[in-house]
Design a protein around this motif. Structure first.
Motif, PDB file in Angstrom:
ATOM      1  N   ASN A  45       0.810  -1.226   0.000  1.00  0.00           N
ATOM      2  CA  ASN A  45       0.000   0.000   0.000  1.00  0.00           C
ATOM      3  C   ASN A  45       0.840   1.272   0.000  1.00  0.00           C
ATOM      4  N   LYS A  46       2.037   1.221  -0.545  1.00  0.00           N
ATOM      5  CA  LYS A  46       2.889   2.400  -0.695  1.00  0.00           C
ATOM      6  C   LYS A  46       3.212   2.577  -2.164  1.00  0.00           C
ATOM      7  N   ALA A  47       3.306   3.841  -2.579  1.00  0.00           N
ATOM      8  CA  ALA A  47       3.673   4.130  -3.961  1.00  0.00           C
ATOM      9  C   ALA A  47       5.165   3.870  -4.137  1.00  0.00           C
ATOM     10  N   VAL A  48       5.493   3.078  -5.135  1.00  0.00           N
ATOM     11  CA  VAL A  48       6.888   2.742  -5.406  1.00  0.00           C
ATOM     12  C   VAL A  48       7.125   2.729  -6.908  1.00  0.00           C
ATOM     13  N   TYR A  49       8.391   2.785  -7.256  1.00  0.00           N
ATOM     14  CA  TYR A  49       8.763   2.484  -8.639  1.00  0.00           C
ATOM     15  C   TYR A  49       9.989   1.586  -8.588  1.00  0.00           C
ATOM     16  N   TRP A  50      10.206   0.866  -9.672  1.00  0.00           N
ATOM     17  CA  TRP A  50      11.359  -0.009  -9.787  1.00  0.00           C
ATOM     18  C   TRP A  50      12.215   0.501 -10.928  1.00  0.00           C
ATOM     19  N   LYS A  51      13.483   0.657 -10.650  1.00  0.00           N
ATOM     20  CA  LYS A  51      14.432   1.023 -11.701  1.00  0.00           C
ATOM     21  C   LYS A  51      15.383  -0.144 -11.867  1.00  0.00           C
ATOM     22  N   ASN A  52      15.312  -0.783 -13.018  1.00  0.00           N
ATOM     23  CA  ASN A  52      16.144  -1.946 -13.320  1.00  0.00           C
ATOM     24  C   ASN A  52      15.999  -3.033 -12.258  1.00  0.00           C
ATOM     25  N   GLY A  53      14.769  -3.221 -11.755  1.00  0.00           N
ATOM     26  CA  GLY A  53      14.480  -4.283 -10.801  1.00  0.00           C
ATOM     27  C   GLY A  53      14.725  -3.919  -9.349  1.00  0.00           C
ATOM     28  N   VAL A  54      15.154  -2.679  -9.071  1.00  0.00           N
ATOM     29  CA  VAL A  54      15.416  -2.247  -7.700  1.00  0.00           C
ATOM     30  C   VAL A  54      14.260  -1.350  -7.260  1.00  0.00           C
TER      31      VAL A  54
END
Length: 64
Positions: A45-54
């Motif tokens: 329930n937190k906004a996240v993004y993944w950059k190259n799988g991280v």
């Protein structure tokens, strides 16, 4: 009946041969050499993004 059994056995053998496993050249394939890949979504329930799988938590960045 023998004819159909022979055809079934040959098809099964061809299927097994075509689905054989091969060992990859490296543990992590690099399809995007020289590029950054981004994906956005939520995690716990937190906004996240993944950059190259991280995973990067946007709340920690002061963005969300």
């Amino acid at each position: 009946m023998t004819k159909y059994l022979l055809i079934a056995v040959l098809l099964f053998a061809a299927l097994l041969e075509s689905c054989s496993k091969s060992s990859p050249s490296s543990s992590t394939p690099s399809f995007t050499t020289g590029y950054d890949v981004y994906m956005a979504g939520t995690s716990n329930n937190k906004a996240v993004y993944w950059k190259n799988g991280v995973e990067v938590d946007l709340a920690q960045q002061g963005v969300a």
